[in-house]
Scaffold this motif. Structure first.
Motif, short mmCIF file in Angstrom:
data_model
loop_
_atom_site.label_atom_id
_atom_site.label_comp_id
_atom_site.label_asym_id
_atom_site.label_seq_id
_atom_site.Cartn_x
_atom_site.Cartn_y
_atom_site.Cartn_z
N THR A 33 -5.57 -0.56 2.10
CA THR A 33 -5.69 1.14 1.26
C THR A 33 -6.72 1.26 1.53
O THR A 33 -7.14 2.79 2.56
CB THR A 33 -4.47 1.41 -0.20
OG1 THR A 33 -3.64 0.92 -0.14
CG2 THR A 33 -4.63 3.01 -0.10
N SER A 49 1.26 -0.96 -0.12
CA SER A 49 -0.13 0.16 -0.23
C SER A 49 1.02 0.98 -0.24
O SER A 49 1.92 1.11 0.14
CB SER A 49 -0.72 -0.10 0.95
OG SER A 49 -1.75 -1.05 0.92
N VAL A 81 -10.22 6.08 -5.43
CA VAL A 81 -10.32 6.66 -4.42
C VAL A 81 -11.27 7.85 -3.73
O VAL A 81 -12.04 8.18 -3.01
CB VAL A 81 -9.02 7.75 -4.85
CG1 VAL A 81 -8.67 8.74 -3.57
CG2 VAL A 81 -7.50 6.50 -4.31
N LEU A 140 -2.55 10.11 -3.49
CA LEU A 140 -3.03 9.46 -4.51
C LEU A 140 -4.71 10.84 -5.09
O LEU A 140 -4.30 11.29 -4.60
CB LEU A 140 -4.39 8.35 -3.36
CG LEU A 140 -3.50 7.67 -2.91
CD1 LEU A 140 -4.31 6.80 -2.06
CD2 LEU A 140 -2.85 6.58 -3.91
N VAL A 165 -7.42 1.54 -5.58
CA VAL A 165 -6.47 1.48 -4.25
C VAL A 165 -7.01 -0.20 -4.72
O VAL A 165 -8.04 -0.83 -4.16
CB VAL A 165 -6.33 1.92 -3.75
CG1 VAL A 165 -5.95 3.44 -3.59
CG2 VAL A 165 -7.78 2.20 -2.81
N SER A 180 -5.50 6.38 9.00
CA SER A 180 -3.79 5.79 8.55
C SER A 180 -3.70 5.24 9.89
O SER A 180 -2.79 3.76 9.83
CB SER A 180 -2.73 7.02 7.60
OG SER A 180 -2.42 7.42 6.45
N ARG A 240 -7.58 1.70 5.54
CA ARG A 240 -7.33 3.09 5.76
C ARG A 240 -7.47 4.66 5.28
O ARG A 240 -7.44 5.49 5.70
CB ARG A 240 -5.65 2.92 5.15
CG ARG A 240 -4.06 1.99 5.65
CD ARG A 240 -2.84 2.08 5.59
NE ARG A 240 -2.88 3.28 5.26
CZ ARG A 240 -1.85 3.85 4.58
NH1 ARG A 240 -1.02 3.30 3.03
NH2 ARG A 240 -0.28 4.83 4.67
N LEU A 241 -7.73 4.37 4.02
CA LEU A 241 -8.53 5.14 3.84
C LEU A 241 -10.40 6.22 4.74
O LEU A 241 -10.60 7.23 4.75
CB LEU A 241 -9.29 5.62 2.09
CG LEU A 241 -7.75 5.64 1.01
CD1 LEU A 241 -8.32 5.16 -0.61
CD2 LEU A 241 -7.53 7.42 0.70
N LEU A 271 -1.15 8.86 1.63
CA LEU A 271 -2.58 8.39 1.27
C LEU A 271 -2.27 9.88 -0.01
O LEU A 271 -3.14 9.40 -0.53
CB LEU A 271 -3.21 8.52 1.87
CG LEU A 271 -3.61 6.96 2.39
CD1 LEU A 271 -4.16 6.79 4.12
CD2 LEU A 271 -3.48 6.51 1.80
#
Length: 80
Positions: free
Chosen positions: A21, A4, A62, A11, A17, A29, A24-25, A8
């Motif tokens: 990831t 990953s 994203v 991006l 992703v 994080s 995490r989004l 971020l």
């Protein structure tokens, strides 16, 4: 195995992703959501379904994940 991105903020909205990831989004994080939470949210309609790239590869846009976070923030502000 694919790794990953560390940052971020690098991006763009059109990037695709992986699962880690995406977690995490949505969760952040430092405290990403668990992959089981991601899939429960997809099944409940809270999170977007992934794009099926191949038989064993899922990817998320994203921009769609960012929209989920914005929607949650807007709901929080309405409730306040």
């Amino acid at each position: 195995m694919e790794t990953s991105p560390k940052d971020l903020s690098d991006l763009s909205d059109n990037d695709l992703v992986d699962e880690a990831t995406a977690c995490r989004l949505i969760g952040g994080s430092s405290t990403p959501i668990h992959r089981s939470t991601l899939w429960r949210g997809i099944n409940a309609g809270r999170y977007p379904k992934p794009l099926k790239i191949s038989a064993s590869t899922n990817r998320w846009r994203v921009s769609e994940l960012a929209a989920v976070v914005e929607k949650a923030a807007a709901a929080r502000e309405e409730a306040a």
